[in-house]
Enzyme design. Structure first.
Site, PDB file in Angstrom:
ATOM      1  N   GLU A  56       0.828  -1.204   0.000  1.00 48.12           N
ATOM      2  CA  GLU A  56       0.000   0.000   0.000  1.00 48.12           C
ATOM      3  C   GLU A  56       0.866   1.259   0.000  1.00 48.12           C
ATOM      4  O   GLU A  56       0.592   2.216  -0.730  1.00 48.12           O
ATOM      5  CB  GLU A  56      -0.928  -0.017   1.220  1.00 48.12           C
ATOM      6  CG  GLU A  56      -1.742   1.249   1.417  1.00 48.12           C
ATOM      7  CD  GLU A  56      -2.731   1.516   0.295  1.00 48.12           C
ATOM      8  OE1 GLU A  56      -3.262   2.641   0.251  1.00 48.12           O
ATOM      9  OE2 GLU A  56      -2.958   0.623  -0.542  1.00 48.12           O
ATOM     10  N   HIS A 104     -11.748   5.521  -8.304  1.00 48.17           N
ATOM     11  CA  HIS A 104     -10.293   5.658  -8.252  1.00 48.17           C
ATOM     12  C   HIS A 104      -9.655   4.956  -9.446  1.00 48.17           C
ATOM     13  O   HIS A 104      -8.721   5.500 -10.073  1.00 48.17           O
ATOM     14  CB  HIS A 104      -9.790   5.068  -6.937  1.00 48.17           C
ATOM     15  CG  HIS A 104      -8.370   5.425  -6.619  1.00 48.17           C
ATOM     16  ND1 HIS A 104      -7.869   6.695  -6.759  1.00 48.17           N
ATOM     17  CD2 HIS A 104      -7.337   4.670  -6.163  1.00 48.17           C
ATOM     18  CE1 HIS A 104      -6.594   6.720  -6.411  1.00 48.17           C
ATOM     19  NE2 HIS A 104      -6.242   5.495  -6.043  1.00 48.17           N
ATOM     20  N   HIS A 121       2.614   1.878  -3.345  1.00 49.22           N
ATOM     21  CA  HIS A 121       1.640   2.441  -4.276  1.00 49.22           C
ATOM     22  C   HIS A 121       1.458   3.934  -4.027  1.00 49.22           C
ATOM     23  O   HIS A 121       1.390   4.741  -4.962  1.00 49.22           O
ATOM     24  CB  HIS A 121       0.299   1.705  -4.129  1.00 49.22           C
ATOM     25  CG  HIS A 121      -0.757   2.209  -5.051  1.00 49.22           C
ATOM     26  ND1 HIS A 121      -2.063   2.394  -4.653  1.00 49.22           N
ATOM     27  CD2 HIS A 121      -0.716   2.588  -6.352  1.00 49.22           C
ATOM     28  CE1 HIS A 121      -2.766   2.850  -5.655  1.00 49.22           C
ATOM     29  NE2 HIS A 121      -1.973   2.984  -6.697  1.00 49.22           N
ATOM     30  N   HIS A 156     -20.387  -8.196 -16.823  1.00 45.52           N
ATOM     31  CA  HIS A 156     -19.043  -7.911 -17.309  1.00 45.52           C
ATOM     32  C   HIS A 156     -18.644  -8.890 -18.415  1.00 45.52           C
ATOM     33  O   HIS A 156     -18.051  -8.499 -19.427  1.00 45.52           O
ATOM     34  CB  HIS A 156     -18.059  -8.000 -16.140  1.00 45.52           C
ATOM     35  CG  HIS A 156     -16.630  -7.760 -16.522  1.00 45.52           C
ATOM     36  ND1 HIS A 156     -16.210  -6.655 -17.215  1.00 45.52           N
ATOM     37  CD2 HIS A 156     -15.510  -8.498 -16.289  1.00 45.52           C
ATOM     38  CE1 HIS A 156     -14.899  -6.713 -17.406  1.00 45.52           C
ATOM     39  NE2 HIS A 156     -14.450  -7.827 -16.852  1.00 45.52           N
ATOM     40  N   HIS A 162      -4.445  -8.334 -16.936  1.00 49.24           N
ATOM     41  CA  HIS A 162      -5.763  -8.027 -17.506  1.00 49.24           C
ATOM     42  C   HIS A 162      -6.078  -6.537 -17.324  1.00 49.24           C
ATOM     43  O   HIS A 162      -6.629  -5.893 -18.223  1.00 49.24           O
ATOM     44  CB  HIS A 162      -6.819  -8.893 -16.822  1.00 49.24           C
ATOM     45  CG  HIS A 162      -8.120  -8.962 -17.552  1.00 49.24           C
ATOM     46  ND1 HIS A 162      -8.227  -9.299 -18.878  1.00 49.24           N
ATOM     47  CD2 HIS A 162      -9.400  -8.737 -17.128  1.00 49.24           C
ATOM     48  CE1 HIS A 162      -9.490  -9.292 -19.244  1.00 49.24           C
ATOM     49  NE2 HIS A 162     -10.221  -8.932 -18.202  1.00 49.24           N
TER      50      HIS A 162
END
Length: 326
Positions: free
Chosen positions: A72, A134, A75, A244, A304
């Site tokens: 975290e 986000h 990032h 999806h 992906h």
């Protein structure tokens, strides 16, 4: 020009931030640090015994997992660096008389909003609508940086104007279809619905009778201490996943049609863009199928996300080139 080189580097860096964000999210490390912008009140993940003792008193319900906390924080570090790079681009554009002004200002505003979304992602305990926003913000930043680069670098594509005008509606439709699919993918991930269906081609069991679209796409999911690992029941997550997957078929067909039509363009740039689009679509479909067959392996799931970002960039370029060409 120096500004063009900086934007190219920033584009690559933005992709790295997107991939790191996906890796953090898919590693269930989004709440590795329960506060923001630091980690348990520190600029780095605390490890000293006296710091840990202080943390236990301040965060009695928290369980420190150093690996997730570092994911975290890394990032956050690289996202902060990206913000400084965008600020540098803005300053350079404002100083250069011929450079666009409104677009870099908008990009700077967007990254400030992205930082706010990053904070809300933590403080609102992974609320799906915030997590998805986000993710979409990161993709939007990626696309707008490419657009800024293209506006600074003249794009000359000789010939084929009539043919190009015919492809503009299809290219715009393809971009719209892809954006919807990216949003659906973000909603699937933020609601932990990626493994709601584990068979092909659609879903196991009597899935048609269990569809719950109203619940599946409502941004309001009640008040919960945390949204980590999801709060929706199986039928609702299955509905998200099925949506999806079905829209993925629509997206693949639409983009493949555009890619095949671009083969007949007079410009080699447009033809090569079509070939690249076709290659990316095939790779993305393969990655999507692999996620289902192999139960969402981390590397493939992150790839992906990256594939979706590259598809978006390719379609932004194609649309820009076709409009300029026309």
């Amino acid at each position: 020009m120096a500004i063009q080189r900086l934007i190219k580097f920033t584009l690559v860096f933005t992709l790295a931030v997107i991939l790191m964000g996906a890796y953090t999210r898919l590693s269930d490390a989004g709440l590795g640090c329960p506060d923001w912008p630091g980690c348990y009140g520190h600029l780095a993940v605390p490890s000293a015994s006296h710091d840990l003792a202080n943390i236990e008193s301040r965060f009695p319900d928290a369980q420190i997992e150093p690996e997730k906390a570092w994911l975290e924080m890394i990032h956050r570090y690289i996202a902060g660096t990206l913000g400084l790079m965008v600020l540098a681009i803005l300053i350079m554009c404002l100083k250069q008389p011929q450079a666009p002004k409104k677009l870099p200002v908008f990009i700077a505003v967007l990254i400030v909003f992205q930082a706010a979304l990053g904070m809300w992602t933590v403080t609102m305990k992974l609320m799906p609508v915030v997590v998805m926003a986000h993710l979409i913000g990161g993709f939007s930043l990626f696309a707008l940086l490419l657009l800024l680069y293209l506006r600074l670098k003249p794009l000359r594509i000789p010939g084929g104007d009539t043919y190009a005008r015919k492809l503009i509606p299809l290219a715009l439709a393809s971009l719209g279809v892809l954006v919807i699919q990216i949003i659906l993918g973000g909603w699937t991930s933020s609601n932990y619905a990626a493994l709601a269906c584990t068979t092909l081609p659609i879903c196991e069991g009597n899935w048609v009778d269990n569809l719950r679209f109203a619940d599946a796409f409502s941004p309001f999911q009640g008040d919960h201490p945390s949204f980590e690992f999801g709060v929706l029941d199986y039928a609702t997550r299955m509905t998200i996943h099925v949506s999806h997957r079905i829209w993925a078929v629509v997206t693949a067909i639409t983009l493949i049609v555009l890619a095949l039509k671009l083969r007949y363009a007079q410009s080699h740039i447009m033809r090569n863009s079509g070939y690249l689009l076709l290659l990316l679509v095939i790779a993305q479909v393969g990655l999507g199928i692999s996620n289902v067959v192999m139960n969402l392996p981390l590397g493939i799931a992150v790839s992906h996300n990256g594939g979706a970002a590259l598809l978006l960039l390719t379609l932004v370029f194609i649309n820009y080139a076709l409009w300029r060409k026309a």
